[in-house]
Design a protein around this motif. Structure first.
Motif, short mmCIF file in Angstrom:
data_model
loop_
_atom_site.label_atom_id
_atom_site.label_comp_id
_atom_site.label_asym_id
_atom_site.label_seq_id
_atom_site.Cartn_x
_atom_site.Cartn_y
_atom_site.Cartn_z
N ALA A 107 -6.48 63.90 -35.93
CA ALA A 107 -5.50 64.93 -35.38
C ALA A 107 -4.67 64.10 -34.77
N LEU A 108 -4.48 62.95 -34.68
CA LEU A 108 -3.23 62.20 -33.99
C LEU A 108 -1.97 62.64 -34.51
N SER A 109 -0.81 63.09 -33.69
CA SER A 109 0.26 63.57 -33.97
C SER A 109 1.39 62.65 -34.64
N TYR A 110 0.91 61.23 -34.42
CA TYR A 110 1.91 60.26 -34.72
C TYR A 110 1.05 59.12 -35.76
N LEU A 111 1.91 58.49 -36.30
CA LEU A 111 1.57 57.55 -37.46
C LEU A 111 1.48 56.15 -36.62
N SER A 112 0.96 55.18 -37.21
CA SER A 112 1.11 53.69 -36.97
C SER A 112 1.60 53.08 -38.08
N ASN A 113 2.52 51.98 -38.13
CA ASN A 113 2.70 51.27 -39.21
C ASN A 113 2.51 49.69 -38.76
N ASP A 147 -5.77 48.20 -30.96
CA ASP A 147 -5.81 49.33 -31.72
C ASP A 147 -4.32 49.46 -32.22
N PRO A 148 -3.98 49.55 -33.76
CA PRO A 148 -2.83 49.83 -34.02
C PRO A 148 -2.15 51.13 -33.61
N PHE A 149 -2.97 52.31 -33.35
CA PHE A 149 -2.37 53.45 -33.13
C PHE A 149 -1.98 53.27 -31.51
N VAL A 199 -0.69 49.96 -30.08
CA VAL A 199 0.20 48.95 -30.11
C VAL A 199 1.40 49.03 -31.12
N ARG A 200 1.24 49.96 -32.27
CA ARG A 200 2.24 50.24 -33.26
C ARG A 200 2.50 51.48 -33.60
N LYS A 201 2.80 52.21 -32.65
CA LYS A 201 3.36 53.75 -32.92
C LYS A 201 4.32 53.95 -33.57
N TYR A 202 4.25 54.80 -34.85
CA TYR A 202 5.46 54.99 -35.70
C TYR A 202 5.84 56.41 -35.33
N ILE A 203 7.22 56.64 -35.00
CA ILE A 203 7.82 57.95 -35.16
C ILE A 203 9.01 57.84 -35.77
N PRO A 204 9.02 58.98 -36.82
CA PRO A 204 10.20 59.00 -37.87
C PRO A 204 11.41 58.69 -37.09
N ASP A 205 12.23 58.10 -38.00
CA ASP A 205 13.79 57.51 -37.45
C ASP A 205 13.68 56.72 -36.27
N THR A 206 12.69 56.24 -35.99
CA THR A 206 13.04 55.03 -35.01
C THR A 206 11.97 54.01 -35.32
N GLU A 207 12.02 52.73 -34.56
CA GLU A 207 11.23 51.56 -35.01
C GLU A 207 9.86 52.07 -34.24
#
Length: 524
Positions: free
Chosen positions: A248-254, A486-488, A490-498
């Motif tokens: 249910a996390l609201s963000y992704l990780s890349n 944890d990649p979630f 140290v590497r959060k991904y939010i659209p349109d941002t790095e």
């Protein structure tokens, strides 16, 4: 020099079906035998087999040892390199043989691609006369502005190769022309570091790239290079899904991809990812088919609580896919921060495609069964792809005392090579008998615990060392500081941002990411 014909190698003689049955029976017992190949005096970063049978192995490292050693697997008892090449002035990150073994290319932190003429390796007369890839045949051309992360050679043309660098440039080099430096039309300039580039093994117009922002692409040379009017989308014909979602996390990780590898036919692409697991793709499918995990031991029993297993948080890893003497490249091997290497048997792509799940976004975020699952998605509102989880590796290779950076699966013989922080190359096999070696020894099963060597930052030597203790202690310290991230987080991904971490990076953090000076073991 005494040599044997290798047709009688263990597990390779006889009809194809008999050979396959023999090897598969051997593999079920694992790879319990090993030997060390010793010539380097520091960490070993890169290994590559020569094409056309993988007779030769080239190895290169860093720190105080910048020699490139070439090993010949047609020797009767392989104990030392056949040749040694010199030239790189700083750490070596990549090695590649050209299509017909005419050249060997090397690149790394000296921002230079070194070319060695190694045609004498293919000439018995030159060998008998003591010929070697002498320094006078080295052309230290192809200068870059930043670290050379990868070199990949054209599948049929000796004079053509690709390079990828930390300044975001992908360059196609064609030595059939008289251009001393790459032209603008030979270069793709991206906005972030290019972590790897691999030419497709059979389709000469295709190549794969990975970038530090998480992007993995398949590109077409006909669209990527040439005059600007003929270029399209920087050559991208396929973008692979590498962003991950959890419950249910609201963000992704890349996660950052650190390396790529094709199988021999180019139908499989495996991506090694920092702080995540190796991920398997079909060339034509943008969504992953399988993920290589090691939640179970090779016997199928879950890894006991407190025991370390596969992880990749501390160094640049390079995995390998190969056949081990069988008819297809169905084995993938990767090194790990837990001082082991892991081998997975890859099921047929058709089977993986059938078993892969696709979950609508609205179900993914609310159903409890997905709370701890990791899926792949293009964006927060996209459907989630759950690739097949390969939880039980075929084997877990032990005997190492520190992190394993690079593995190589031999295409024709049943053995695997592994190297990393230690000075030695480890050869692992399912049988003690190989055609190029005295009998191998049984590999110790015990895995060293972190912290059994003491780290002293003021004692690190700048001269060739007789033992691995200093490097092992340093990387024990690094693991305790950086391991199991944890990649979630140290590497959060939010659209349109790095991708961002839990906090914005400070200038001090950025300074710590600068390439280390020559002789530092911190770049292994």
């Amino acid at each position: 020099m005494s040599r044997r014909k290798h047709g009688s190698a263990i597990g390779l003689a006889g009809p194809s079906r008999s050979r396959q049955q023999t090897l598969e029976t051997m593999f079920r017992q694992g790879f319990p035998y090993s030997k060390k190949l010793t010539a380097h005096t520091s960490c070993i970063n890169s290994m590559t087999f020569s094409p056309q049978g993988a007779r030769y192995l080239a190895t290169g490292g860093d720190g105080t040892d910048l020699d490139i050693h070439i090993w010949d697997f047609h020797q009767e008892n392989l104990i030392r390199p056949l040749y040694t090449c010199t030239g790189p002035r700083r750490n070596i990150f990549t090695l590649a043989f050209s299509a017909t073994n005419k050249y060997l290319f090397a690149g790394g932190t000296d921002n230079t691609i070194h070319k060695f003429n190694v045609t004498c390796l293919n000439s018995p007369l030159d060998l008998a006369a003591g010929g070697r890839p002498a320094d006078s045949l080295r052309n230290a051309t192809h200068l870059h502005k930043d670290i050379v992360r990868s070199v990949s050679c054209h599948p049929t043309q000796d004079e053509v190769f690709l390079s990828a660098t930390d300044d975001g440039r992908i360059v196609v080099h064609d030595q059939r022309s008289w251009q001393s430096l790459p032209r603008a039309q030979d270069t793709i300039a991206l906005d972030c570091e290019v972590t790897d580039v691999k030419w497709h093994p059979t389709l000469e117009h295709l190549f794969a790239t990975s970038e530090s922002n998480g992007t993995v692409c398949l590109r077409d040379t006909r669209m990527a290079f040439g005059p600007s009017v003929s270029r399209t989308r920087e050559g991208v014909v396929q973008t692979y899904s590498t962003r991950i979602s959890k419950g249910a996390l609201s963000y992704l990780s890349n996660p950052e991809p650190s390396s790529l590898t094709f199988d021999r036919d180019g139908t499989k692409l495996v991506v090694t990812m920092l702080n995540h697991n190796p991920t398997i793709y079909s060339l034509k499918d943008p969504n992953p088919l399988a993920v290589c995990r090691a939640t179970n031991l090779p016997n199928g029993i879950p890894v006991p609580n407190g025991q370390r297993t596969y992880s990749n948080s501390c160094t640049m890893k390079h995995g390998s896919i190969g056949a081990l003497g069988l008819d297809s490249d169905d084995f993938y091997c990767a090194g790990s921060d837990d001082f082991c290497a892991y081998i997975w048997k890859i099921p047929p792509l058709s089977e993986l495609t059938e078993k892969r799940k696709v979950v609508p976004c609205d179900e993914w975020s609310v159903l409890q069964e997905y709370a701890n699952e990791i899926g792949y998605a293009e964006g927060p509102l996209a459907e989630r792809y759950l690739p097949v989880s390969l939880d039980t590796p075929l084997d877990r290779l032990t005997g190492h005392k520190s992190i394993i950076n690079t593995t190589l699966v031999h295409p024709s013989f049943p053995f695997i090579l592994a190297c990393g922080i230690e000075q030695h190359i480890f050869l692992h096999a399912p049988s003690p008998h190989l055609p190029f070696s005295e009998p191998l020894e049984q590999t110790p099963k015990e895995v060293r615990c972190i912290g059994t060597t003491r780290y002293d930052p003021y004692s690190f030597s700048s001269t060739p060392r007789d033992s691995d203790d200093e490097a092992i202690a340093l990387f024990d310290h690094i693991i305790t500081q950086e391991g199991e991230a944890d990649p979630f987080l140290v590497r959060k991904y939010i659209p349109d941002t790095e991708a961002i971490g839990p906090e914005e990076e400070s200038d001090e953090d950025l300074d710590e990411d600068e390439p280390e000076e020559e002789g530092s073991a911190g770049v292994c």
